[in-house]
Enzyme design. Structure first.
Site, mmCIF file in Angstrom:
data_model
loop_
_atom_site.group_PDB
_atom_site.id
_atom_site.type_symbol
_atom_site.label_atom_id
_atom_site.label_comp_id
_atom_site.label_asym_id
_atom_site.label_seq_id
_atom_site.Cartn_x
_atom_site.Cartn_y
_atom_site.Cartn_z
ATOM 1 N N CYS A 91 -58.925 29.277 110.371
ATOM 2 C CA CYS A 91 -59.085 28.062 109.567
ATOM 3 C C CYS A 91 -58.115 27.988 108.389
ATOM 4 O O CYS A 91 -57.854 26.910 107.860
ATOM 5 C CB CYS A 91 -60.516 27.948 109.060
ATOM 6 S SG CYS A 91 -61.750 27.864 110.380
ATOM 7 N N HIS A 98 -60.441 22.856 103.171
ATOM 8 C CA HIS A 98 -60.798 23.041 104.572
ATOM 9 C C HIS A 98 -62.160 22.399 104.782
ATOM 10 O O HIS A 98 -63.106 22.664 104.044
ATOM 11 C CB HIS A 98 -60.841 24.535 104.893
ATOM 12 C CG HIS A 98 -61.445 24.841 106.225
ATOM 13 N ND1 HIS A 98 -61.103 24.152 107.374
ATOM 14 C CD2 HIS A 98 -62.372 25.763 106.593
ATOM 15 C CE1 HIS A 98 -61.793 24.640 108.388
ATOM 16 N NE2 HIS A 98 -62.570 25.604 107.942
ATOM 17 N N ASN A 142 -65.596 20.760 111.756
ATOM 18 C CA ASN A 142 -64.643 21.808 111.400
ATOM 19 C C ASN A 142 -63.572 21.878 112.486
ATOM 20 O O ASN A 142 -63.839 22.353 113.592
ATOM 21 C CB ASN A 142 -65.379 23.146 111.272
ATOM 22 C CG ASN A 142 -64.468 24.289 110.847
ATOM 23 O OD1 ASN A 142 -63.248 24.177 110.870
ATOM 24 N ND2 ASN A 142 -65.068 25.404 110.472
#
EC number: 2.3.1.180
Length: 323
Positions: free
Chosen positions: A114, A250, A280
């Protein structure tokens, strides 16, 4: 005069299939309310069966090139941040290079889960400042739907597919904190926390595997580390919280985003949020949010933007740039 890596263009792509929370209710002990309350996610996009990471990345790249008014061969290098490459090798970046019709330069992937896009931005910045490239196409692209255990409600409802792209180019600036471009970077990793978020596959098992996550433990690590890295990048840039126009975090979980903003002493009004619509998307998360933020009219030329992310490894980092 000082050489900076400045933003020339931005773009994104999302697969056509939209998966609302309600779709999981038929197969899992979950509900739309449960997912929204714990993550802030309302829907996400899943790639089609014949649609892969390089396809998403190429479409985001084309959107960024159009936004920048550039042709593929105006680019010197492509960096693709991904944890879901089409193949073990060659890199998805070389596939994107071919799909957009770029016949020169070089291309490679970066894997920091990520945090991948932040690591890729830092690498692109280094290529430009060292004179190895004038323009770098930085892409975050993921098809996480292919590595999800659809019987695990703690993970499969959180992730989505998508891609975002940013074009950085060399620019002569004044050498002050008012310059456009990347002004500060902070990168970190700590392998002792690798069991908090990983895929239980690969060469060690001979299978692709699925995402495994220790959600509560990761949450506790995330807020502290994200605030710390944002502060470090701002300090490296010679700037402070009061200089920031937008945080583009993020987009993993609304509670992590809120917790980080609170720890930084910054209002949620200064945070670009897309987690509700995309879930996500791992390395695609930040470039997607940057592109959407520009599209919405939130991020404008001259704005100071802080991006921060944490992912498996653990790997985490932040980039401060003036749009």
């Amino acid at each position: 005069m000082t050489l900076r890596a400045t933003v020339r263009g931005v773009g994104h792509y999302l697969p056509e299939r939209v998966v609302p929370n309600a779709e999981f209710e038929a197969t899992l002990d979950t509900s739309d309310e449960w997912i929204r309350t714990r993550s802030g996610i309302e829907r996400r996009h899943f790639a089609a069966e014949d649609e892969f990471t390089s396809d998403l990345g190429a479409k985001a790249a084309q959107a960024a090139l159009e936004n920048a008014d550039l042709e593929p061969d105006d680019i010197d290098a492509i960096i693709v941040a991904t944890s879901t490459p089409d193949r073990t090798f060659p890199s998805s970046a070389t596939m994107v290079q071919h799909k957009i019709g770029m016949t020169r330069g070089f291309a490679f992937d970066i894997q920091a889960v990520c945090a991948g896009f932040v690591f890729a931005l830092s690498t692109a910045n280094g290529l430009i400042l060292s004179g190895q490239a004038k323009r770098v196409l930085v892409i975050g692209s993921e098809t996480f739907s292919r590595i999800l255990d659809m019987t695990d409600r703690s993970t499969c409802v959180l992730f989505g597919d998508g891609a975002g792209a940013l074009i950085l180019e060399a620019s002569e600036e004044d050498g002050t904190t008012g310059d456009r471009g990347i002004l500060g970077v902070d990168l970190n990793s700590d392998g002792q926390h690798r069991e908090m978020l990983y895929v239980d596959g690969g060469m060690v098992t001979g299978q692709t595997g699925h995402v495994v996550m220790q959600g509560n433990a990761l949450f506790r690590q995330a807020v502290e580390k994200l605030a710390s890295t944002a502060n470090a990048a701002l300090e490296n840039a010679g700037l402070g919280h009061g200089d920031v126009d937008w945080i583009v975090p993020h987009q993993a979980n609304i509670r992590i985003i809120q917790g980080t903003a609170k720890k930084l002493g910054m209002s949620m009004d200064k945070v670009v949020l897309t987690v509700q619509d995309h879930g996500n998307t791992s390395a695609a998360s930040i470039p997607l949010a940057l592109s959407v933020g520009v599209e919405r009219g939130q991020i404008e030329r001259g704005d100071l933007v802080v991006t921060e992310a944490i992912g498996g490894g653990l790997a985490w980092g932040s980039v401060v740039l003036r749009w």
